[in-house]
Design a protein around this motif. Structure first.
Motif, short mmCIF file in Angstrom:
data_model
loop_
_atom_site.label_atom_id
_atom_site.label_comp_id
_atom_site.label_asym_id
_atom_site.label_seq_id
_atom_site.Cartn_x
_atom_site.Cartn_y
_atom_site.Cartn_z
N SER A 33 1.09 -15.83 -2.43
CA SER A 33 2.27 -15.28 -1.76
C SER A 33 2.65 -16.15 -0.57
O SER A 33 1.81 -16.72 0.11
N ARG B 205 -3.85 -19.27 -3.32
CA ARG B 205 -2.68 -18.64 -2.68
C ARG B 205 -1.73 -18.12 -3.75
O ARG B 205 -1.57 -18.75 -4.78
N ASP C 3 1.55 -14.10 2.98
CA ASP C 3 0.18 -13.73 3.31
C ASP C 3 -0.17 -14.32 4.67
O ASP C 3 -0.41 -15.52 4.80
N GLU C 4 -0.16 -13.46 5.70
CA GLU C 4 -0.28 -13.97 7.08
C GLU C 4 -1.61 -14.67 7.35
O GLU C 4 -1.64 -15.70 8.00
#
Ligand code: C5P
Length: 405
Positions: free
Chosen positions: A66, A64, A69-70
């Protein structure tokens, strides 16, 4: 079994921006070699020096970088990630990262996780020697140390910028050694734990069985917590769809009788037996060799009682410390204390089942009882948290029982 220094530890490795970020790749390897499960978070600046792909390949887990980030948030939110970790290790930790941690920023994924996590935090600084020596950096580190953040290094020597002095990232092996040392001697080191988990299936015919709704999650969490505390763990699992936690031996069984044989084969060589399995009390007297056909009328099944595994272990001449479970729908404490005595247990973990509690749930609440009126209420929490507290109590009672004899 060789228990490594970080067996079962869930390490969230934060990589911040600096040329030393490339050394974090080796660190992922070393953490894995020590038995840790590793997930990596890159800061935006780190991603300029190294790629997520490298870390994904080395850690075996998605990386990861961000907060926004959906799809990654949908898979495991930053809060879940913060809860997942039992160690947050930031290496390299840049001067800027240290400053933002010291002042409680939460404007990117890594700093947000640090604020949202109850895990221990360690930083391995890496920066130019002048930045390291700056009063602002030193004041920020003092603040972090005051809050219990561990600081590993830095080393000194020649730097990428051509300077010579303090500020070099420690070597990967040294960071892992510091982390192991900082976690301290583990409370259950040297103990052998046997844990049973999950349901048992009792076959009616080649396609049908009698089972129950146990997911096995509580027993698996107990096995995991014991391994994390340094115990050598053997997990006897009924039919469940769960991955084996790191650092243990697993034996898969199906029926109560298979579970009994597996447990009895192991019981004498273990110090503790935690019987978390929901063993079927009854099985069909005979298993039909062919699939039973509809006859238009009722089908009568004759059931016979299964062996009580816990009772058989309790009757052994050299029995381990015995921990049983009691799932009750009412009068929990009274029934559980009676069971503790009747089954001659050293500790019982009782829970109220039904109405959204107990089986198939991610969380649970437990009442722990032990002989002589001992009692501890563990409030409703995630099964992994409960397991850690239960295992800590088992360790304490085991020591008390040993001192008594
Ligand atoms: O008596 P009851 O089944 O409620 O006791 C529950 C405890 O006994 C649990 O720890 C379970 O794992 C164990 N048990 C067992 N063998 C059985 C039934 C239960 O070991 N046949």
């Amino acid at each position: 079994m060789n228990v490594q220094g970080l067996t079962g530890a869930r390490v969230l490795l934060g990589v911040s921006g600096g040329i030393a970020a490339y050394k974090a790749a080796e660190l992922v390897r070393r953490l894995g070699d020590a038995g840790a499960e590793v997930r990596v978070v890159l800061t935006a600046n780190a991603a300029r020096f190294v790629t997520a792909l490298t870390f994904q390949a080395l850690s075996g887990n998605p990386v990861r970088s961000s907060l926004w980030d959906e799809s990654a948030e949908a898979a495991m939110s930053h809060i879940e990630l913060a809860r997942w970790a039992d160690e947050v290790l930031i290496a390299p930790a840049s001067a800027d990262c240290i400053a933002r941690l010291a002042h409680g920023h939460a404007d990117d994924l890594l700093t947000t996780i640090c604020l949202a996590s109850a895990a221990a935090v360690s930083v391995a600084p890496a920066m130019n020697q002048q930045m390291w020596a700056h009063a602002a950096t030193q004041a920020n580190l003092a603040l972090l140390r005051e809050r219990g953040v561990r600081v590993f290094g830095p080393g000194s020597g020649s730097q990428a910028c051509g300077d010579i002095g303090a500020g070099r990232l420690l070597e990967a092996g040294a960071i892992v050694a510091e982390l192991i040392a900082a976690r301290g001697p583990r409370a259950l080191a040297g103990l052998n734990f046997l844990v049973s988990a999950g349901p048992t299936y009792e076959d009616i015919d080649p396609v049908r069985f009698i089972g129950n709704r146990s997911s096995g999650r509580m027993g698996f969490a107990i096995a995991e917590a014991a391994a994390q505390q340094g115990a050598a763990v053997t997990l006897i699992a009924g039919p469940v769809a769960l991955a084996t936690p790191a650092g243990m031996t697993r034996v898969d069984v199906r029926s109560a009788r298979e579970m009994r044989d597996a447990v009895l084969a192991q019981a004498a060589r273990n110090d503790v037996f935690v019987s978390a399995a929901a063993v079927a009390d009854f099985r069909p007297q005979i298993m039909a060799p062919q699939k039973l056909k509809k006859t238009g009328g009722a089908l009568e099944l004759s059931l016979v009682q299964n062996p009580d595994i816990l009772a058989e272990v309790a009757a052994l001449p050299q029995r381990p410390f015995l921990v049983g479970f009691a799932a009750e729908t009412e009068n929990v404490e009274e029934y559980a204390r009676a069971k503790l005595e009747r089954k001659r247990l050293d500790l019982i973990a009782a829970n109220q089942v039904g109405a959204g509690l107990g089986f198939e749930q991610g969380d649970n609440a437990l009442l722990l009882l032990w002989p002589g009126g001992g009692r501890e209420q563990l409030a409703r929490a995630d099964k992994r948290d409960l397991a850690r507290r239960l295992v800590a109590r088992i360790g304490e009672q085991w020591r008390a029982a040993r001192e008594h004899t």
